[in-house]
Enzyme design. Structure first.
Site, PDB file in Angstrom:
ATOM      1  N   CYS B 260       0.865  -1.180   0.000  1.00 22.48           N
ATOM      2  CA  CYS B 260       0.000   0.000   0.000  1.00 22.48           C
ATOM      3  C   CYS B 260       0.896   1.222   0.000  1.00 22.48           C
ATOM      4  CB  CYS B 260      -0.975  -0.018   1.177  1.00 22.48           C
ATOM      5  SG  CYS B 260      -0.190  -0.054   2.795  1.00 22.48           S
ATOM      6  N   ARG B 265      -1.997  -0.925   5.785  1.00 23.79           N
ATOM      7  CA  ARG B 265      -3.285  -1.399   5.288  1.00 23.79           C
ATOM      8  C   ARG B 265      -3.093  -2.686   4.487  1.00 23.79           C
ATOM      9  NH1 ARG B 265      -5.237   3.488   1.903  1.00 23.79           N
ATOM     10  NH2 ARG B 265      -2.995   3.654   1.747  1.00 23.79           N
TER      11      ARG B 265
END
Lengths: 358, 310
Positions: B260, B265
């Site tokens: 990411c 995330r």
């Protein structure tokens, strides 16, 4: 969770607004009462709030951070960097209070009492915040970045910090009580209970007790008391949209204090707090009969505006005002809170003397 | 002998049956449900750990008995850009009272992003009895389950962690090699927003860590992390997850790399692919803030953004 934070902020803001209005909890007026008439009751009310808040904060700290010596700071508590910038910011804030006749929180509750001129002061505060943002990066590099963030429990432990600060507050209280000259007119003891609560202003120490407790509840459930985060955010958002502010405010978001983020939602917890404060003060003033629309004269408008600018600049660079940095800082055992208090008082006293002399 | 079963025995059998039922409801190697966790909170061999990104969340109320790990100081090296060292991580676990046989449940705010990052770090150091609370903090709160504010002290644990296992962690060289190869034998999943993937923006508003180039790693497919969860924040069922990633060409036949912006995330997607679906997955924690700043690496920029130009 955010919803809960907003609901709680509305309740806390309403409580704070009503308490400020009922007990005339205005940092400037309380200090002036002492300087001009040797009436120490107001300042003793502030000390009461600080003492209650100190005890409550230390009790919470024991939960949030069982060992204060491990090099961490308790979450969200208003413990700021200590440097000459803070001293100058507080001094400027003090001068601004004298010029505009109130600090920022008092302008907010006065607005609820019908003081239209307070709007002018608050506009000045927004402009002052803009100037603060514009000067922030150079001040940050010149002093704030290297400035120590001093939290008394870190070196003294919770008991040591609590005892030392209560003693300090006690010492100030003794000095004030010695200088105190009882006012000629005492509140009428024959007043009914209803009148005492809803008509007559509450004694400052009663307001102080309640505000100290409210501050503790606010810290436990949402965030420390503060009234400038929303104002600062409005100024930052406006300035950002007008491309008048530096694109990056170095290190600002890393400090705890009255944080000023670019606005993304219309109603932030601090925004809800401020709105509820004004509305509750308005209702309280209506009930007590304190509400009246006060006319704005040219001279008054000018003082309010100029004082507002100085307070805005001071509150931005000090990361809070008499509520966010002084009250919430001292309660948290922050050296920055004490330094702000000392220099704010100095600025207020100095400008009050000059004002009297001219 | 026709002895009637006592009422007490009946109750015991009932509660045993119920607890078995509850245990079965949480019967995955990767996840536990909020109900299961509530029913198992008083077990001594279970340690609940909160990894939230927002300071003050844990302190103002956490799952009773939970310990707080601060991802930005406890789980990373604070000076170099790296995960916590073996020694740092081991002493962190021991101070939380974790023993060799302790079961760990992680949970956190913002959809378990940082709890999933935590699960990845646990995995790197060979601590494998670790599961996520499905739905995280938000679901626990939404269900009105109890929170405590009193911190819990545990006597130091005796766990010994293994050396870092890099088979689940991708580094730049390896990612560049995949990006350059004509027929890559590794799939890459970019879990950022479509705008970041396409190169229309470098990063979401308000973040400090940026890159000099916009776009994505050549060959990467874009499946935003949010597609992997239901409305209440719980992971979709394994079947739904399998279908979701298969649609993007990720079917588990090839090893997978997730990334990411800063790698947290993508831990969430790493968790879905690796721990729930059992695929072979590495998380590239350098992510776009490393790749998009690297000199001489290939970049796909669908939006044609020219850096720094007006």
């Amino acid at each position: 969770m955010t919803d809960q934070a907003i609901v709680l902020s509305l309740l806390l803001g309403a409580g704070f607004g009503a308490l400020l209005q009922r007990s005339r909890f205005c940092f400037f007026c309380m200090t002036r009462d002492y300087l001009e008439g040797r009436d120490a009751r107001g300042l003793l009310g502030i000390l009461t709030a600080l003492a209650v808040g100190l005890i409550g904060y230390h009790a919470i700290f024991g939960l949030f951070l069982p060992d204060p010596g491990i090099g961490r700071l308790p979450p969200d508590a208003h413990i700021g960097p200590v440097s000459w910038v803070l001293a100058i910011a507080a001094l400027t804030f003090g001068v601004g209070m004298t010029l505009s006749g109130s600090c920022i929180s008092a302008h907010l509750y006065r607005l609820g009492e019908g003081a239209i001129a307070s709007v002018i002061a608050l506009i000045g505060v927004l402009i002052g915040f803009g100037l603060g943002f514009a000067s922030w990066n150079s001040l940050y590099l010149a002093a704030i970045q290297q400035a120590p963030v001093v939290w008394l429990p870190q070196t003294l432990g919770y008991s040591g910090s609590l005892v030392l600060q209560l003693l300090l507050l006690g010492a100030v209280a003794v000095i004030l009580m010695r200088g105190h000259q009882p006012a000629a007119r005492q509140p009428n003891a024959s007043m009914s209970f209803r009148e005492q609560i809803f008509k007559h202003r509450w004694p400052a120490h009663v307001g102080g007790l309640a505000i100290g407790m409210l501050a503790v509840l606010a810290y436990l459930r949402v965030a420390p008391l503060g009234v400038t985060a929303e104002l600062g955010s409005i100024a930052r958002t406006l300035g950002d949209e007008a491309a008048m502010l530096p694109e990056r405010l170095q290190g600002l978001d890393g400090f705890s204090g009255c944080a000023t983020a670019i606005k993304e939602t219309l109603l932030s917890p601090n925004g809800a707090f401020i709105l509820a404060l004004i509305v509750a003060s308005f209702i309280s003033a209506l009930i007590s009969g304190d509400f009246r629309l006060q006319p704005v004269t040219g001279k008054k408008a000018l003082g309010h505006f100029a004082g507002g600018i100085l307070m805005g600049w001071g509150a931005m660079t000090a990361l809070g005002c008499t509520v966010g940095t002084l009250l919430s800082g001292i309660m948290a055992g922050a050296a920055s809170g004490w330094l702000f208090a000392a220099f704010c008082l100095l600025g207020l006293w100095g400008s009050w003397r000059i004002g009297k002399a001219t | 002998m026709n002895k009637k079963p006592s009422f007490k025995a009946f109750l015991t059998a009932l509660s045993l049956g119920l607890s078995l039922g509850v245990a079965q409801a949480a019967n995955t190697d990767a996840l536990v449900t909020t109900d299961w966790l509530e029913a198992n909170l008083d077990r001594d061999d279970l340690r609940v750990i909160e990894v939230s990104v927002n300071p003050g969340k844990y302190e103002r109320g956490h799952i009773p008995g939970a310990v707080n790990f601060r991802w930005h100081t406890d789980l990373v090296d604070t000076v170099s850009r790296d995960i916590a060292s073996k020694e740092q991580f081991q002493s962190l676990l021991r101070s939380a009272g974790i023993n060799e046989d302790t079961e760990v449940v992680l949970y956190g705010d913002t959809n378990n992003w940082f709890a999933a990052w935590g699960a990845w770090v646990f995995d790197i150091y060979g601590v494998d009895d670790v599961r996520l609370l499905d739905g995280g903090r938000d679901k626990w709160e939404a269900e009105g389950k109890p929170l405590a504010i009193r911190p819990q002290q545990y006597s130091p644990g005796n766990i010994t962690v293994s050396d870092a296992d890099h088979s689940i962690r991708a580094f730049l060289d390896e990612v560049v090699e995949v990006a350059r190869s004509e027929n890559p034998a590794t799939d890459i999943v970019d879990i950022r927003s479509a705008a970041e993937y396409e190169g229309r923006i470098i990063a979401p508003e308000g973040v400090n860590e940026l890159s000099v180039r916009a776009g994505h790693i050549p060959g990467a497919v874009n499946v935003s992390w949010g597609n992997a969860v239901n409305e209440d924040g719980t992971f979709k069922s394994p079947e739904e997850l399998r279908a979701l990633y298969a649609e993007a060409g990720i079917d588990g036949d090839n090893p997978v790399i997730t990334y990411c912006r800063i790698g947290e995330r993508s831990s969430h997607t790493w968790f879905a692919l690796s721990r729930i679906l059992g695929y072979e997955v590495k998380n590239y924690d350098g992510s776009w803030t490393e790749y998009g700043n690297s000199v001489g690496v290939p970049v796909t920029n669908l939006a044609g953004t020219v850096w720094g130009g007006q």
